[in-house]
Design a protein around this motif. Structure first.
Motif, mmCIF file in Angstrom:
data_model
loop_
_atom_site.group_PDB
_atom_site.id
_atom_site.type_symbol
_atom_site.label_atom_id
_atom_site.label_comp_id
_atom_site.label_asym_id
_atom_site.label_seq_id
_atom_site.Cartn_x
_atom_site.Cartn_y
_atom_site.Cartn_z
ATOM 1 N N THR A 161 1.004 -1.313 0.029
ATOM 2 C CA THR A 161 0.070 -0.045 0.130
ATOM 3 C C THR A 161 1.032 1.132 -0.020
ATOM 4 O O THR A 161 1.887 1.261 0.587
ATOM 5 C CB THR A 161 -0.893 0.058 1.181
ATOM 6 O OG1 THR A 161 -1.549 -1.213 1.261
ATOM 7 C CG2 THR A 161 -1.888 0.893 1.282
ATOM 8 N N VAL A 162 0.505 2.269 -0.776
ATOM 9 C CA VAL A 162 1.230 3.537 -0.604
ATOM 10 C C VAL A 162 0.210 4.615 0.061
ATOM 11 O O VAL A 162 -0.935 4.804 -0.301
ATOM 12 C CB VAL A 162 1.423 4.007 -2.315
ATOM 13 C CG1 VAL A 162 2.166 5.340 -1.967
ATOM 14 C CG2 VAL A 162 2.248 3.094 -2.995
ATOM 15 N N GLU A 205 -8.792 -3.244 1.892
ATOM 16 C CA GLU A 205 -8.585 -4.325 0.732
ATOM 17 C C GLU A 205 -7.665 -5.516 1.502
ATOM 18 O O GLU A 205 -6.820 -6.103 0.677
ATOM 19 C CB GLU A 205 -8.114 -3.763 -0.533
ATOM 20 C CG GLU A 205 -8.859 -2.670 -1.310
ATOM 21 C CD GLU A 205 -10.046 -3.510 -1.877
ATOM 22 O OE1 GLU A 205 -9.790 -4.451 -2.335
ATOM 23 O OE2 GLU A 205 -11.030 -2.838 -1.948
ATOM 24 N N GLY A 206 -7.746 -5.653 2.594
ATOM 25 C CA GLY A 206 -7.122 -6.786 3.286
ATOM 26 C C GLY A 206 -5.550 -6.294 3.457
ATOM 27 O O GLY A 206 -4.926 -7.292 3.956
ATOM 28 N N LEU A 207 -5.213 -5.050 3.137
ATOM 29 C CA LEU A 207 -3.927 -4.586 3.547
ATOM 30 C C LEU A 207 -3.676 -3.485 4.555
ATOM 31 O O LEU A 207 -4.631 -3.012 4.957
ATOM 32 C CB LEU A 207 -3.272 -3.846 2.085
ATOM 33 C CG LEU A 207 -3.159 -5.138 0.870
ATOM 34 C CD1 LEU A 207 -3.081 -4.092 -0.189
ATOM 35 C CD2 LEU A 207 -1.983 -5.867 1.207
ATOM 36 N N PRO A 208 -2.480 -3.420 5.341
ATOM 37 C CA PRO A 208 -2.526 -2.365 6.138
ATOM 38 C C PRO A 208 -2.600 -1.092 5.731
ATOM 39 O O PRO A 208 -1.648 -0.931 4.587
ATOM 40 C CB PRO A 208 -1.129 -2.888 7.198
ATOM 41 C CG PRO A 208 -0.428 -3.615 6.003
ATOM 42 C CD PRO A 208 -1.437 -4.438 5.133
ATOM 43 N N CYS A 254 -2.194 -1.919 -3.772
ATOM 44 C CA CYS A 254 -1.712 -2.352 -4.749
ATOM 45 C C CYS A 254 -1.080 -3.910 -4.843
ATOM 46 O O CYS A 254 -0.591 -4.320 -3.906
ATOM 47 C CB CYS A 254 -0.383 -1.726 -5.235
ATOM 48 S SG CYS A 254 -0.836 0.153 -5.259
ATOM 49 N N ASP A 255 -1.230 -4.466 -6.089
ATOM 50 C CA ASP A 255 -0.786 -5.801 -6.379
ATOM 51 C C ASP A 255 0.432 -5.563 -7.203
ATOM 52 O O ASP A 255 0.504 -4.723 -7.927
ATOM 53 C CB ASP A 255 -1.746 -6.705 -7.379
ATOM 54 C CG ASP A 255 -2.391 -7.702 -6.540
ATOM 55 O OD1 ASP A 255 -2.334 -7.830 -5.163
ATOM 56 O OD2 ASP A 255 -3.411 -8.224 -7.035
ATOM 57 N N VAL A 265 -3.319 -0.719 -9.104
ATOM 58 C CA VAL A 265 -3.987 -0.101 -8.071
ATOM 59 C C VAL A 265 -5.200 -0.967 -7.949
ATOM 60 O O VAL A 265 -6.384 -0.747 -8.929
ATOM 61 C CB VAL A 265 -4.303 1.292 -8.254
ATOM 62 C CG1 VAL A 265 -5.106 1.976 -7.112
ATOM 63 C CG2 VAL A 265 -2.968 2.060 -8.175
ATOM 64 N N LEU A 266 -5.532 -1.488 -6.917
ATOM 65 C CA LEU A 266 -6.884 -2.381 -6.679
ATOM 66 C C LEU A 266 -8.049 -1.441 -6.404
ATOM 67 O O LEU A 266 -9.020 -1.830 -6.710
ATOM 68 C CB LEU A 266 -6.476 -3.421 -5.737
ATOM 69 C CG LEU A 266 -5.494 -4.463 -6.033
ATOM 70 C CD1 LEU A 266 -5.011 -5.479 -4.821
ATOM 71 C CD2 LEU A 266 -5.648 -5.330 -7.216
ATOM 72 N N ASN A 267 -7.628 -0.496 -5.377
ATOM 73 C CA ASN A 267 -8.727 0.222 -4.783
ATOM 74 C C ASN A 267 -7.907 1.574 -4.258
ATOM 75 O O ASN A 267 -6.829 1.151 -3.675
ATOM 76 C CB ASN A 267 -9.640 -0.437 -3.884
ATOM 77 C CG ASN A 267 -10.860 0.169 -3.740
ATOM 78 O OD1 ASN A 267 -11.084 1.448 -4.141
ATOM 79 N ND2 ASN A 267 -11.805 -0.327 -3.151
#
Ligand code: FAD
Ligand code: NAD
Length: 152
Positions: free
Chosen positions: A67-68, A98-101, A112-113, A130-132
């Motif tokens: 994540t950024v 989105e399941g990321l910190p 991001c993936d 960018v997923l969301n």
């Protein structure tokens, strides 16, 4: 050309400040980064550049996600924590997106993936799809000539 001259020249390019976050085996890792840019609209791609010596490189290589978090002017302390500029350990609360910190109250969080990876000299370029994303109002934290700046 010596390193100091190159850094002084690059420091004339004013940037925002981000904290990259990622998670591996339940442990959240964060790293301050200003080498960040928007790359593509279709698909939505961004890029970060991570030093080969940074712990973050292996965390992203293994997790495949990051994540950024674009910091606000009120989050200078977050930048200092994740750049190792504050020596004592701090407990930082992360939110999940989105399941990321993610770092709460950031101006923007981009989940991001990893889309593509390219070694470049002593850094690795991670292109993220960018997923969301999350956006909040506020003024950015800036970095110029090796110093933090407020926009207002
Ligand atoms: P470490 O050095 O181990 O960790 C970084 C710091 O974050 C440590 O102090 C650690 O205690 C803390 N930390 C990590 N996770 C947590 C957690 N879960 N809870 C609490 N604290 C935690 N380097 C680059 O490679 N690319 C860049 O674009 C870049 N831009 C920078 C921009 C600025 C304005 C600054 C000040 C530094 C920048 N750096 C950049 C340097 C980079 O931030 C530091 O070298 C950083 O220490 C490298 O992190 P690391 O992954 O090696 O992990
Ligand atoms: P500084 O004066 O070293 O940084 C000025 C500019 O130089 C930065 O904005 C960046 O564009 C460039 N730069 C600095 N170190 C670099 C590196 N190792 N590789 C590629 N570009 C680099 O600022 P400072 O306050 O002394 O920085 C604090 C620490 O954070 C330093 O150890 C610095 O190396 C590191 N940093 C690393 C990067 C990076 O890896 N891309 C970027 C900024 C700061």
């Amino acid at each position: 050309m010596d390193d100091r001259m190159f850094r002084a020249a690059m420091g004339k390019f004013a940037t925002g400040v981000t904290v990259i976050t990622s998670e591996l085996d339940g442990d959240v890792h964060g790293m301050t980064a200003n080498a960040f840019m928007s790359v593509s609209l279709d698909p939505k791609l961004i890029l970060i550049s991570v030093d080969e010596k940074a712990r973050m490189k292996e965390v992203i290589n293994q997790s495949g996600k990051f994540t950024v978090n674009i910091l606000s002017g009120e989050q200078k302390e977050m930048s200092m924590i994740f750049a190792g500029q504050i020596k004592e350990d701090r407990d930082v609360e992360f939110e999940t997106f989105e399941g990321l910190p993610v770092i709460e109250n950031s101006l923007v969080s981009l989940a991001c993936d990893v889309y593509q990876t390219q070694d470049a000299g002593d850094h690795t370029l991670f292109i993220g799809e960018v997923l969301n994303l999350n956006v909040q109002d506020g003024e950015p934290l800036a970095f110029y000539e090796g110093k933090y700046k407020q926009m207002t």
